[in-house]
Design an enzyme around this catalytic site. Sequence first.
Site, PDB file in Angstrom:
ATOM      1  N   SER A 175       0.854  -1.191   0.000  1.00  0.00           N
ATOM      2  CA  SER A 175       0.000   0.000   0.000  1.00  0.00           C
ATOM      3  C   SER A 175       0.889   1.240   0.000  1.00  0.00           C
ATOM      4  CB  SER A 175      -0.967  -0.045   1.184  1.00  0.00           C
ATOM      5  OG  SER A 175      -1.990   0.908   1.045  1.00  0.00           O
ATOM      6  N   GLU A 301      -9.097  -5.410  -4.572  1.00  0.00           N
ATOM      7  CA  GLU A 301      -8.510  -4.322  -3.786  1.00  0.00           C
ATOM      8  C   GLU A 301      -9.541  -3.373  -3.166  1.00  0.00           C
ATOM      9  OE1 GLU A 301      -5.436  -3.753  -2.950  1.00  0.00           O
ATOM     10  OE2 GLU A 301      -4.116  -4.696  -4.423  1.00  0.00           O
ATOM     11  N   HIS A 402      -7.825  -5.489  -0.241  1.00  0.00           N
ATOM     12  CA  HIS A 402      -6.588  -4.763   0.056  1.00  0.00           C
ATOM     13  C   HIS A 402      -5.972  -5.270   1.353  1.00  0.00           C
ATOM     14  CE1 HIS A 402      -3.918  -1.369  -0.525  1.00  0.00           C
ATOM     15  NE2 HIS A 402      -4.139  -0.940   0.698  1.00  0.00           N
TER      16      HIS A 402
END
Length: 500
Positions: A175, A301, A402
Amino acid sequence: MDAPVTVTAPAGTFRGLLDRSVLSWRGIRFAVAPTGDRRWRDPLPAPDAEGEVDATSEAVEDEDCLSLNVWAPADASESGRPVMVWLHGGAYTFGSSSQPLYDATSMVSTGGVIVVTVNYRLGALGFLDLSGALPDAGFDGNLALKDVLLALRWVQRNVAAFGGDPDRVTVFGESAGGGLVTTLLATPSARGLFHRAIAQSSPASSVYGTARAEKVARSFLGELGIDPDDAGAPAALQAAPVEAVVAAGKAVYAAVPTTDPGTLAFAPVVDGILLPEAPITALRAGRGIPVPLMIGTNKDEASLFSFMKSPLIPITGDRIDQMFADMAAENTGVELPTREQVLTAYEHVRHRAIGLGVARDIGFRLPTLWLAEGHSTVAPVWLYRFDHASPFLRLIGLGATHATELPYLWGNLVSGPKDLTFRLGGRRVAELISARMQARWTAFARGDAPSAPDAPAWPTFTADGDDARATLVIDRHDVVVSDLDGELRRAWGDNVLSFS
């Protein structure tokens, strides 16, 4: 049972712990972050320590947070081990290297590597650029990126004392941490500080210019009640308590994505000095630091952002439409795909899920594809997609969202007795996936191809040939798929877009 262990490095003598077969040293200061009336200045290398330093516990949460943790195998018979330096995620605003998830015991014991996890300044303290709003105040910029560079220099100087090889350093992150990795690849002064890179779910295009940075800085100053055109603004800013600075930063963090969908308030800034050009532009053109790269995203995600009702990723139709309009304004002179052309990639998707698909692709998957295309012209690239989700995560609609790959990578599959991830089963499959991921990631760090026992070979990413655009799909059983996202790639076109 924990037992103390001491190591002497150029930076000092540090007392850590031996737990089972892994050594750890925690809370080692690698730099000093100026605070108070010296805030928003470049980090300074930490002075070499005098005497023995207690490095048995993580550093406490503090504005001056620049510390790191080191894990190493207890077997001292081998030196010169590969080193993996971890940059944590958290939208450049949250997170810590000391989160239990990032305990490296499993990765170190199975992979035989040295792992270093790094803190950097977050939010407004690490990513605010005041050079436009307060041009003559003497503030420095890209502070968090400079924090990371100092950490990598500390590793170069000291890691041999912990059993590591300073000529085999892999920087990896997820990330925002993945975004820092792709940014480092476009930072000329980072050359030689690392030799391989792994970017997981990198928001590679979420790096903005100085005009955008000035807009954010003015919003931040407004939250503090400071007029940037007032001669006393710099002094007022320096006098603000750190609690007020953090609160103002969080307010701006929440506000910016509501007015500019698909963008972050805080991120590295293309300042023309430390960072000469946008990483997505540099790497797409093959101008990145030419080190081998492993890069990928997760299948779902955006579902986490939708589940949390987060403003960071635009999901609803009106916000997606605004994002398209903003892209058109930002990319004058570039032949953009039409909205209708883009939507051809989502014809098989349920109508309510189209926003999730567009948000996922423009935030993560497309930048990753573009970056893999360009960087593969100067260095080997391995592209992956993480598709696995436990039965429980599938049931609640999150899927492989995610950050779901992180427990598998670190081997820390359950975060506590209340963790529901494997409530409906799937633990044994998860352990097998975790073992394969750790094998691939640590093999890559050693300088080998990222292979795993009893799993298919993972070809490098190339634009043509029999295995064109090969992607490793990580799931219950790993498979390699050629041009996995071909439909998506053709719908969006090959032009790299600006999302600032």
